[in-house]
Enzyme design. Structure first.
Site, PDB file in Angstrom:
ATOM      1  N   TYR A   1       7.448  -9.507   6.816  1.00 19.56           N
ATOM      2  CA  TYR A   1       7.183  -8.096   7.096  1.00 19.56           C
ATOM      3  C   TYR A   1       7.601  -7.793   8.532  1.00 19.56           C
ATOM      4  O   TYR A   1       7.470  -8.641   9.427  1.00 19.56           O
ATOM      5  CB  TYR A   1       5.701  -7.767   6.950  1.00 19.56           C
ATOM      6  CG  TYR A   1       5.203  -7.640   5.531  1.00 19.56           C
ATOM      7  CD1 TYR A   1       5.169  -6.395   4.895  1.00 19.56           C
ATOM      8  CD2 TYR A   1       4.763  -8.756   4.824  1.00 19.56           C
ATOM      9  CE1 TYR A   1       4.698  -6.269   3.594  1.00 19.56           C
ATOM     10  CE2 TYR A   1       4.298  -8.641   3.517  1.00 19.56           C
ATOM     11  CZ  TYR A   1       4.271  -7.396   2.917  1.00 19.56           C
ATOM     12  OH  TYR A   1       3.815  -7.264   1.624  1.00 19.56           O
TER      13      TYR A   1
ATOM     14  N   ASP B   1       0.820  -1.210   0.000  1.00 18.35           N
ATOM     15  CA  ASP B   1       0.000   0.000   0.000  1.00 18.35           C
ATOM     16  C   ASP B   1       0.853   1.259   0.000  1.00 18.35           C
ATOM     17  O   ASP B   1       2.049   1.229   0.325  1.00 18.35           O
ATOM     18  CB  ASP B   1      -0.893   0.036   1.246  1.00 18.35           C
ATOM     19  CG  ASP B   1      -2.010  -0.979   1.184  1.00 18.35           C
ATOM     20  OD1 ASP B   1      -2.346  -1.427   0.073  1.00 18.35           O
ATOM     21  OD2 ASP B   1      -2.546  -1.323   2.259  1.00 18.35           O
TER      22      ASP B   1
END
Length: 284
Positions: free
Chosen positions: A124, A63
């Site tokens: 992540y 994003d």
């Protein structure tokens, strides 16, 4: 590398490239190729003089606001007759000359390789800053690179207990945001690793007297549903703030409904980094 014939374009085998970027300069990997504020891969690749437009396949579409320590993409380049094939080093230098994201490495891969679907796992990390009572207290070099939840310090042991419910294979419907692809994607994912550990900040040893604490939340899985990591982080922070109990994480998984996720609990994108994309070495 030899030419196919002297009259035909030179086809360079598929390349796997690893790159990094800060989302304060670019809008995230999902828009990296067309964002006017940062020179895209497509424009940079045109300077390689390909015979046909180069198509990039990216491994992880992040994003806007999400950073990448190491994302990856594959591409195939056809050079004009008389143009020699580019080596990996030449490809890195050529692309980096025109790019704001930094190409770290490039490798030749087999024709069956796909940057997205050949990935074994993705890792992540999410950076949290504790000890701030107001946004203005975030160190200037850490703004947009971490999240400082309101309320100061968090109950880390409770967060670590809650994180254990996320491990393994589950239906993560509650932990995904809805978008146009939701009806076509399975919500079942397998979380291979969840860690919550103390970390350090940039030049943090110069302001130790302020009592600020940096923590990293690490998540590893082959793939994640849309905004899953940010929702998991937000829910764990809510546990740390006492708004949820560790058992609530288990119950949210069991509900399997995105609308059941606590309102306004999703973590902001600024603290999220794609750390790495892992592949089988035999495929590269």
């Amino acid at each position: 590398m030899s030419f196919k014939t002297s009259l035909r374009a030179v086809s360079i085998p598929l390349r796997l490239g690893f790159f990094q970027f800060l989302a304060v300069n670019c809008t995230g990997a999902s828009q990296l190729f067309m964002n006017p504020s940062c020179v895209g891969f497509q424009k940079a690749a045109q300077n390689l003089k390909p015979v046909v437009p180069i198509k990039f396949c990216i491994s992880s579409r992040t994003d806007a606001g999400v950073h990448a320590l190491c994302n990856s993409a594959h591409l195939d380049i056809q050079r004009a007759p008389g143009k020699p094939a580019l080596s990996e080093k030449q490809l890195i230098y050529s692309l980096n000359y025109h790019l704001k994201p930094d190409i770290l490495n490039a490798y030749r891969v087999t024709n069956s390789f796909h940057a997205r679907f050949s990935a074994l796992s993705r890792t992540y990390i999410y950076r949290l800053l504790m000890g701030c009572t107001h946004y203005s207290e975030i160190p200037v070099f850490e703004k947009d690179l971490c999240w400082a939840p309101a309320g100061g310090y968090l109950n880390v042991p409770a967060m670590q207990d809650a994180a254990q419910f996320l491990l393994g294979t589950h239906d993560f419907s509650t932990f995904r945001s809805l978008n146009s692809e939701t009806p076509f994607q399975s919500p079942v994912r397998t979380i291979l690793q969840v860690d919550i550990r103390p970390s350090s900040g940039f030049l943090s040893h110069h302001y130790e007297h302020r009592g600020l604490e940096f923590w990293e939340l690490k998540f590893r899985s082959r793939s994640f549903v849309y905004r899953q990591v940010r929702r998991m982080v937000g829910a764990l922070v809510a546990v740390g703030q006492g708004k949820l109990t560790p058992l609530h994480i288990k119950k949210l998984l069991e509900i399997k409904d995105a609308r059941a996720f606590p309102p306004n609990a999703m973590a902001p994108p600024s603290g999220l980094f794609l750390k790495s994309v892992e592949y089988d070495e035999a495929g590269t």
